[in-house]
Design a protein around this motif. Sequence first.
Motif, short mmCIF file in Angstrom:
data_model
loop_
_atom_site.label_atom_id
_atom_site.label_comp_id
_atom_site.label_asym_id
_atom_site.label_seq_id
_atom_site.Cartn_x
_atom_site.Cartn_y
_atom_site.Cartn_z
N ASN A 37 -70.67 -15.95 -45.61
CA ASN A 37 -72.03 -15.56 -45.96
C ASN A 37 -72.12 -14.88 -47.32
OD1 ASN A 37 -72.76 -16.50 -43.46
ND2 ASN A 37 -73.02 -14.50 -42.54
N ILE A 73 -79.85 -13.79 -46.07
CA ILE A 73 -79.11 -12.81 -45.27
C ILE A 73 -79.08 -11.48 -46.00
CG2 ILE A 73 -76.85 -13.41 -46.22
CD1 ILE A 73 -75.81 -13.08 -43.26
N PRO A 81 -83.83 -8.58 -41.47
CA PRO A 81 -83.56 -9.85 -42.17
C PRO A 81 -84.55 -10.05 -43.31
CG PRO A 81 -83.91 -10.20 -39.81
CD PRO A 81 -84.21 -8.77 -40.08
N MET A 142 -79.87 -12.20 -40.53
CA MET A 142 -80.20 -13.48 -41.14
C MET A 142 -81.64 -13.88 -40.85
SD MET A 142 -78.36 -17.21 -40.81
CE MET A 142 -76.75 -16.53 -41.09
#
Length: 158
Positions: A37, A73, A81, A142
């Motif tokens: 990520n 994210i 988020p 997210m």
Amino acid sequence: MTATIKRANTTMVAVAWLGGIEGLTPSMVASSLPADNSSWAASGFVTVRPTGGTSSVDNPVRRPVVTIDTYAINPLTDSRPPMGQANNLAELVVNACWQTTRTERLAVQRLLTLPHGLPTARVLAAIVRTDPRPAYGELGPMAHFVTDVEFDWSEVPS
């Protein structure tokens, strides 16, 4: 021994087209999310998956509907988020599909050089089929939005 004939496909066409629109880069678009990520936390990420559509009976033109997922994210796992960032990525896609000037038509209707030795493809139209909407049920930091776009495209004869 017969040589393998490589053909363009909807996923590659959608990835290449989206990677060329204003506000996105090729490194921000793929068929699946990168495992790391942190590699896309600052920019967000876009994934594509064909979900329907048709092909022309009389011409070699495909008209698939592609579901486009946009993600953002927040690296701080205890934070909200970033819904606005994921929504903005989806809106970039929607706005790239609208054609009101000749320049905008040329931005949609363009030749795409595909990777892996696949044939060149031409996108003839990109038509928004659903407005961006949040995909609820995400866990943690997210944000995720979804929209559907029809890509009318064909291979360019070599």
